[in-house]
Design an enzyme around this catalytic site. Structure first.
Site, PDB file in Angstrom:
ATOM      1  N   VAL A  14      49.038  69.561  64.046  1.00  0.00           N
ATOM      2  CA  VAL A  14      48.580  70.933  64.253  1.00  0.00           C
ATOM      3  C   VAL A  14      47.099  71.057  63.944  1.00  0.00           C
ATOM      4  CG1 VAL A  14      48.848  73.328  63.536  1.00  0.00           C
ATOM      5  CG2 VAL A  14      50.866  71.894  63.877  1.00  0.00           C
ATOM      6  N   CYS A 131      57.201  78.067  64.815  1.00  0.00           N
ATOM      7  CA  CYS A 131      56.939  77.803  66.239  1.00  0.00           C
ATOM      8  C   CYS A 131      58.024  78.370  67.147  1.00  0.00           C
ATOM      9  CB  CYS A 131      56.776  76.302  66.479  1.00  0.00           C
ATOM     10  SG  CYS A 131      58.089  75.301  65.743  1.00  0.00           S
ATOM     11  N   LYS A 215      64.823  81.222  59.409  1.00  0.00           N
ATOM     12  CA  LYS A 215      63.456  81.643  59.716  1.00  0.00           C
ATOM     13  C   LYS A 215      63.413  82.484  60.988  1.00  0.00           C
ATOM     14  CE  LYS A 215      61.321  77.432  57.833  1.00  0.00           C
ATOM     15  NZ  LYS A 215      60.674  76.163  58.225  1.00  0.00           N
ATOM     16  N   HIS A 243      59.009  73.149  72.963  1.00  0.00           N
ATOM     17  CA  HIS A 243      60.312  73.687  72.555  1.00  0.00           C
ATOM     18  C   HIS A 243      60.874  74.551  73.684  1.00  0.00           C
ATOM     19  CE1 HIS A 243      59.511  72.075  68.728  1.00  0.00           C
ATOM     20  NE2 HIS A 243      59.355  73.169  68.003  1.00  0.00           N
TER      21      HIS A 243
END
Length: 337
Positions: A14, A131, A215, A243
């Site tokens: 990242v 994310c 989350k 993703h």
């Protein structure tokens, strides 16, 4: 006026992406500093196509005079150093999980709740969401505005890059070993990831959900609407970047698939690719290096009242992490500092 920017975790997946995106988007920085642990001191980090930064020791770095910190070093490191940077006068945009549910820290996706940035003065920290949450709420926001979302059921298909470089290497090595009839035991994952899928991301909670699934639930409520019910199943799949999510919605008001497609196509950050023919949809491989949240397979779900389903894909290292952080920084300097 240019800003002094520090990137914490600059040698990670990242962090490297943050440096690249700062350069790509011509962020108004007079100085950019690359920081990491003592193990990485002296390594080189690329800032755009031409500049090379020498990595400095995070533990010894004095943040005085730094305006903005983009931080992605891991939760424990962030717990120690993000407050230190904020105390020195910087605004910290933190990509770790540590600060996300702190009531005094705004959790921000600029296309969804940019107004929340104003709350940064409480701790001097703004949290970047998970994310998988980021890409989902970008797609949910225009639907929620149009028809109200009562319930979300989401299954994720998350790439190995979400677990770091060592996880990506594990996929490579296990794949190679398969073709020479060798077996490599898993290290980063609970089971072999090559030619497999693993229905566990992060640790298990008392109710049987994993922390990744938790989350998605709590972050969606904090960012979008606390009344929305969310049920998530998060799965690691043998891909490198990107993703994907199968999202099923129960809405408060009727919204047919054609209107949903039109609304999504007009929404900031969303790109609709939805032809009802073979290949008329987007996959993770195709979105690698792209900034947008891509939505395909938009269709009505007749099994629930006001049901809608869609397929949501994004580059988890860009929009799911680094790009979202840089967009927060852009909104911060535009409207708040």
């Amino acid at each position: 006026m240019g800003y002094r920017v520090a990137v914490v975790g600059a040698t990670g997946n990242v962090g490297r992406e943050m440096l690249q995106i700062l350069a790509e988007r011509n962020f108004p920085a007079d100085e950019v500093v690359a920081l990491a642990s003592s193990r990485s001191v002296g390594l080189k980090a690329s800032f755009g196509d031409k500049s090379i930064l020498k990595v400095q020791d995070l533990a010894k770095f004095d943040f005085k005079g730094i305006d903005i910190v983009l931080s992605s070093p891991g939760a424990k490191v962030s717990a120690e150093h993000s407050p230190r940077a904020a105390k020195a006068g910087a605004v910290v945009i933190d990509n770790t999980s540590y600060w996300r549910m702190d009531p005094d820290v705004p959790l921000v996706v600029p296309e969804v709740n940019p107004q929340a940035i104003a709350g940064y003065k409480g701790r001097g920290i703004i949290a970047n969401p998970n994310c998988s949450t980021i890409q989902m709420v970008v797609a949910l926001k225009p639907i929620h505005d149009a028809a109200g979302i009562k319930r979300v059921v989401v299954s994720t298909y998350q790439s190995t890059s979400g677990a770091g470089k060592e996880a990506m290497d594990e996929l490579v090595n296990q794949t190679k070993s398969f073709f020479v009839n060798q077996t490599l035991d898993p290290v980063k994952f609970t089971k072999n990831i090559a030619f497999n899928v693993i229905p566990q991301i992060d640790v298990f909670m008392d109710d049987g959900s994993t922390k990744e699934e938790w989350k998605m639930v709590v972050e969606t409520k904090k960012i979008l609407d606390p009344r929305i019910k969310v049920h998530a199943t998060c799965v690691r799949v043998p891909t490198f970047v990107g993703h994907a999510e199968a999202v099923n919605l129960e809405l408060e008001r009727p919204l047919d698939d054609e209107e949903a497609r039109r609304i999504l196509a007009a929404a900031p950050g969303v790109l609709v690719v939805d032809q009802r023919e073979p290949g008329g949809y987007v996959t993770p491989k195709e979105v690698t290096g792209q900034d947008g949240v891509f939505v395909s397979r938009i269709r009505s779900d007749p099994t629930v009242e006001n049901g809608l389903a869609m397929w949501v894909v994004s580059d988890n290292l860009r929009k799911g992490a680094a790009l979202n952080a840089v967009q927060i920084a852009e909104e911060l300097i535009k409207s708040y500092v």
